[in-house]
Motif scaffolding. Structure first.
Motif, short mmCIF file in Angstrom:
data_model
loop_
_atom_site.label_atom_id
_atom_site.label_comp_id
_atom_site.label_asym_id
_atom_site.label_seq_id
_atom_site.Cartn_x
_atom_site.Cartn_y
_atom_site.Cartn_z
N ASN A 128 0.83 -1.20 0.00
CA ASN A 128 0.00 0.00 0.00
C ASN A 128 0.86 1.25 0.00
N GLN A 129 0.59 2.11 -0.94
CA GLN A 129 1.28 3.39 -0.98
C GLN A 129 0.45 4.41 -0.20
N PRO A 130 1.10 5.35 0.44
CA PRO A 130 0.33 6.38 1.15
C PRO A 130 -0.49 7.20 0.15
N ALA A 131 -1.66 7.63 0.58
CA ALA A 131 -2.52 8.44 -0.28
C ALA A 131 -1.86 9.78 -0.55
N PRO A 132 -2.00 10.29 -1.75
CA PRO A 132 -1.42 11.60 -2.03
C PRO A 132 -2.14 12.68 -1.23
N THR A 133 -1.41 13.71 -0.90
CA THR A 133 -2.02 14.84 -0.20
C THR A 133 -1.92 16.08 -1.08
N VAL A 134 -2.89 16.93 -0.92
CA VAL A 134 -2.92 18.21 -1.62
C VAL A 134 -3.13 19.30 -0.58
N LYS A 135 -2.87 20.52 -0.96
CA LYS A 135 -3.11 21.64 -0.08
C LYS A 135 -4.58 22.00 -0.16
N CYS A 136 -5.27 22.08 0.97
CA CYS A 136 -6.69 22.45 1.00
C CYS A 136 -6.83 23.83 0.34
N LYS A 180 -4.13 23.68 4.68
CA LYS A 180 -3.65 22.50 5.40
C LYS A 180 -3.58 21.31 4.45
N PRO A 181 -2.74 20.32 4.76
CA PRO A 181 -2.70 19.12 3.92
C PRO A 181 -4.02 18.36 3.99
N ALA A 182 -4.48 17.90 2.84
CA ALA A 182 -5.71 17.12 2.77
C ALA A 182 -5.45 15.86 1.97
N GLU A 183 -5.87 14.74 2.50
CA GLU A 183 -5.70 13.47 1.79
C GLU A 183 -6.59 13.47 0.55
N PHE A 184 -6.01 13.19 -0.59
CA PHE A 184 -6.77 13.16 -1.84
C PHE A 184 -7.02 11.71 -2.23
N ARG A 197 -12.62 15.77 -0.09
CA ARG A 197 -11.54 16.12 -1.00
C ARG A 197 -12.01 17.05 -2.09
N PRO A 198 -11.27 18.03 -2.47
CA PRO A 198 -9.89 18.33 -2.13
C PRO A 198 -9.74 19.14 -0.84
N PHE A 199 -10.83 19.31 -0.11
CA PHE A 199 -10.77 20.08 1.13
C PHE A 199 -10.35 19.18 2.28
#
Length: 61
Positions: free
Chosen positions: A2-10, A15-19, A26-28
């Protein structure tokens, strides 16, 4: 593996948000940010300014 889920900037608070599907906002980052962004759209805070062009007759062929 399992790869970690990508994160984006809210887009609302930065703040970092899991995408991923695990984040229903998401993307919030949260329901609060998603709702605040929707409210900004509803009250017209997101506008694209444009200059109005004077009306002219369409060209004739």
């Amino acid at each position: 593996m399992n790869q970690p889920a990508p994160t984006v900037k809210c887009p609302r608070c930065g703040k970092p948000a899991e995408f991923s599907p695990r984040n229903p906002y998401r993307p919030f980052c949260s329901q609060r940010c998603k709702t605040a962004d929707l409210g900004a759209w509803a009250d017209g805070s997101y506008r694209v300014s444009a200059e109005e062009e004077p009306f002219s007759e369409p060209p004739t062929h």
